[in-house]
Design a protein around this motif. Structure first.
Motif, mmCIF file in Angstrom:
data_model
loop_
_atom_site.group_PDB
_atom_site.id
_atom_site.type_symbol
_atom_site.label_atom_id
_atom_site.label_comp_id
_atom_site.label_asym_id
_atom_site.label_seq_id
_atom_site.Cartn_x
_atom_site.Cartn_y
_atom_site.Cartn_z
ATOM 1 N N VAL A 148 6.521 26.410 41.550
ATOM 2 C CA VAL A 148 5.343 25.777 40.931
ATOM 3 C C VAL A 148 4.459 25.069 41.954
ATOM 4 C CG1 VAL A 148 6.484 25.493 38.713
ATOM 5 C CG2 VAL A 148 6.595 23.645 40.379
ATOM 6 N N GLN A 149 4.703 25.288 43.218
ATOM 7 C CA GLN A 149 3.968 24.617 44.291
ATOM 8 C C GLN A 149 2.450 24.720 44.160
ATOM 9 O OE1 GLN A 149 5.337 25.802 48.137
ATOM 10 N NE2 GLN A 149 3.524 25.060 49.179
ATOM 11 N N PRO A 150 1.873 25.890 43.842
ATOM 12 C CA PRO A 150 0.405 25.952 43.754
ATOM 13 C C PRO A 150 -0.177 25.122 42.604
ATOM 14 C CG PRO A 150 1.355 28.158 43.857
ATOM 15 C CD PRO A 150 2.480 27.199 43.699
ATOM 16 N N GLN A 151 0.623 24.819 41.587
ATOM 17 C CA GLN A 151 0.119 24.109 40.413
ATOM 18 C C GLN A 151 0.180 22.591 40.559
ATOM 19 O OE1 GLN A 151 2.591 25.502 37.256
ATOM 20 N NE2 GLN A 151 2.106 27.639 37.604
ATOM 21 N N ILE A 152 1.001 22.076 41.466
ATOM 22 C CA ILE A 152 1.216 20.633 41.575
ATOM 23 C C ILE A 152 0.042 19.968 42.268
ATOM 24 C CG2 ILE A 152 2.698 18.841 42.561
ATOM 25 C CD1 ILE A 152 5.047 20.704 42.204
ATOM 26 N N ASN A 153 -0.380 18.820 41.720
ATOM 27 C CA ASN A 153 -1.451 18.044 42.340
ATOM 28 C C ASN A 153 -1.029 17.609 43.734
ATOM 29 O OD1 ASN A 153 -3.002 18.255 40.051
ATOM 30 N ND2 ASN A 153 -2.303 16.328 39.201
ATOM 31 N N ALA A 154 -1.959 17.704 44.673
ATOM 32 C CA ALA A 154 -1.615 17.543 46.082
ATOM 33 C C ALA A 154 -1.306 16.107 46.496
ATOM 34 C CB ALA A 154 -2.749 18.084 46.949
ATOM 35 N N ALA A 155 -1.870 15.147 45.865
ATOM 36 C CA ALA A 155 -1.843 13.786 46.389
ATOM 37 C C ALA A 155 -0.683 12.945 45.862
ATOM 38 C CB ALA A 155 -3.153 13.102 46.075
ATOM 39 N N TYR A 156 0.509 13.496 45.734
ATOM 40 C CA TYR A 156 1.638 12.746 45.187
ATOM 41 C C TYR A 156 2.884 12.871 46.052
ATOM 42 C CZ TYR A 156 -0.749 11.939 40.767
ATOM 43 O OH TYR A 156 -1.626 11.519 39.801
ATOM 44 N N ASP A 157 3.637 11.791 46.083
ATOM 45 C CA ASP A 157 5.015 11.820 46.561
ATOM 46 C C ASP A 157 5.890 11.771 45.317
ATOM 47 O OD1 ASP A 157 4.386 11.902 49.205
ATOM 48 O OD2 ASP A 157 5.061 9.874 49.681
ATOM 49 N N ILE A 158 6.842 12.686 45.211
ATOM 50 C CA ILE A 158 7.687 12.803 44.027
ATOM 51 C C ILE A 158 9.142 12.740 44.454
ATOM 52 C CG2 ILE A 158 8.311 14.274 42.074
ATOM 53 C CD1 ILE A 158 5.542 15.660 42.481
ATOM 54 N N VAL A 159 9.924 11.903 43.775
ATOM 55 C CA VAL A 159 11.362 11.832 43.995
ATOM 56 C C VAL A 159 12.051 12.247 42.703
ATOM 57 C CG1 VAL A 159 13.322 10.340 44.514
ATOM 58 C CG2 VAL A 159 11.180 10.024 45.733
ATOM 59 N N VAL A 160 12.977 13.183 42.796
ATOM 60 C CA VAL A 160 13.704 13.686 41.640
ATOM 61 C C VAL A 160 15.165 13.259 41.777
ATOM 62 C CG1 VAL A 160 14.379 15.712 40.329
ATOM 63 C CG2 VAL A 160 12.200 15.686 41.508
ATOM 64 N N ILE A 161 15.701 12.668 40.709
ATOM 65 C CA ILE A 161 17.105 12.274 40.669
ATOM 66 C C ILE A 161 17.780 13.051 39.548
ATOM 67 C CG2 ILE A 161 18.721 10.371 40.349
ATOM 68 C CD1 ILE A 161 16.456 8.514 41.284
ATOM 69 N N ALA A 162 18.872 13.711 39.890
ATOM 70 C CA ALA A 162 19.608 14.491 38.893
ATOM 71 C C ALA A 162 20.570 13.585 38.141
ATOM 72 C CB ALA A 162 20.373 15.619 39.573
ATOM 73 N N ARG A 163 20.652 13.803 36.836
ATOM 74 C CA ARG A 163 21.616 13.091 35.999
ATOM 75 C C ARG A 163 22.806 13.995 35.705
ATOM 76 N NH1 ARG A 163 17.985 9.941 31.438
ATOM 77 N NH2 ARG A 163 17.502 8.133 32.721
ATOM 78 N N ASN A 164 23.834 13.426 35.102
ATOM 79 C CA ASN A 164 25.099 14.133 34.890
ATOM 80 C C ASN A 164 24.982 15.462 34.137
ATOM 81 O OD1 ASN A 164 27.777 14.210 35.513
ATOM 82 N ND2 ASN A 164 28.433 13.051 33.720
ATOM 83 N N PRO A 165 24.171 15.598 33.078
ATOM 84 C CA PRO A 165 24.100 16.890 32.383
ATOM 85 C C PRO A 165 23.582 18.042 33.259
ATOM 86 C CG PRO A 165 23.201 15.173 30.997
ATOM 87 C CD PRO A 165 23.447 14.558 32.346
ATOM 88 N N ALA A 166 22.941 17.740 34.378
ATOM 89 C CA ALA A 166 22.388 18.789 35.242
ATOM 90 C C ALA A 166 23.477 19.627 35.892
ATOM 91 C CB ALA A 166 21.499 18.166 36.315
ATOM 92 N N LYS A 167 24.694 19.109 35.975
ATOM 93 C CA LYS A 167 25.746 19.859 36.661
ATOM 94 C C LYS A 167 26.169 21.105 35.900
ATOM 95 C CE LYS A 167 29.638 17.121 34.975
ATOM 96 N NZ LYS A 167 30.664 16.182 35.386
ATOM 97 N N ASN A 168 25.906 21.166 34.606
ATOM 98 C CA ASN A 168 26.289 22.324 33.799
ATOM 99 C C ASN A 168 25.127 23.275 33.546
ATOM 100 O OD1 ASN A 168 28.876 21.209 33.508
ATOM 101 N ND2 ASN A 168 28.155 19.933 31.834
ATOM 102 N N MET A 169 24.014 23.062 34.226
ATOM 103 C CA MET A 169 22.810 23.835 33.954
ATOM 104 C C MET A 169 22.598 24.917 35.012
ATOM 105 S SD MET A 169 20.370 20.644 32.945
ATOM 106 C CE MET A 169 18.890 21.582 32.850
ATOM 107 N N GLY A 170 21.977 26.003 34.587
ATOM 108 C CA GLY A 170 21.574 27.055 35.511
ATOM 109 C C GLY A 170 20.178 26.797 36.031
ATOM 110 N N TYR A 171 19.704 27.719 36.857
ATOM 111 C CA TYR A 171 18.389 27.557 37.465
ATOM 112 C C TYR A 171 17.270 27.482 36.422
ATOM 113 C CZ TYR A 171 14.043 28.766 39.736
ATOM 114 O OH TYR A 171 12.726 28.774 40.130
ATOM 115 N N ALA A 172 17.299 28.370 35.447
ATOM 116 C CA ALA A 172 16.224 28.415 34.443
ATOM 117 C C ALA A 172 16.152 27.119 33.652
ATOM 118 C CB ALA A 172 16.433 29.597 33.504
ATOM 119 N N GLU A 173 17.295 26.544 33.316
ATOM 120 C CA GLU A 173 17.306 25.290 32.549
ATOM 121 C C GLU A 173 16.801 24.125 33.389
ATOM 122 O OE1 GLU A 173 21.130 25.788 29.670
ATOM 123 O OE2 GLU A 173 21.489 25.852 31.838
ATOM 124 N N ILE A 174 17.187 24.078 34.654
ATOM 125 C CA ILE A 174 16.719 23.001 35.533
ATOM 126 C C ILE A 174 15.217 23.115 35.738
ATOM 127 C CG2 ILE A 174 16.764 22.202 37.936
ATOM 128 C CD1 ILE A 174 19.764 22.375 37.855
#
Length: 111
Positions: free
Chosen positions: A71-97
């Motif tokens: 999704v890189q071309p769609q994201i607004n350029a002027a942001y710093d983004i930090v993503v933190i994974a929570r516990n349910p993410a460990k059971n998810m596949g790529y499409a769900e994440i």
């Protein structure tokens, strides 16, 4: 994802945590801050040890980096983004994440 698109230093993570805004769903939390003089967005990914062993944590980080690359071309350029994974993410596949990440980015109008 190229290194220029990543947040690596602890001080930069802390700055986004302290001064940025946050939004979350069950699987992920995002913190973001607007940086008007920046020509491209930057992403930091954090997956804590409570999520699982190193294999599980690295898989989640790989999925998140790949989702941001898609999704890189769609994201607004002027942001710093930090993503933190929570516990349910460990059971998810790529499409769900990716779906969960897109939900957060749309809600906060980062796309």
């Amino acid at each position: 994802m190229k290194k220029k698109y990543r947040i690596k230093k602890n001080e930069e993570f802390q700055y986004v945590f302290r001064h940025g805004k946050s939004f979350a769903n069950r699987q992920l939390v995002i913190y973001y801050i607007k940086k008007p003089n920046q020509e491209h967005f930057r992403v930091g990914i954090s997956v804590g040890k409570k999520i699982g062993n190193a294999v599980t944590r690295n898989r989640i980080k790989r999925y998140l980096r790949e989702a941001f690359q898609d999704v890189q071309p769609q994201i607004n350029a002027a942001y710093d983004i930090v993503v933190i994974a929570r516990n349910p993410a460990k059971n998810m596949g790529y499409a769900e994440i990716k779906r969960s990440l897109m939900h957060l980015l749309h809600k906060e109008k980062l796309i």
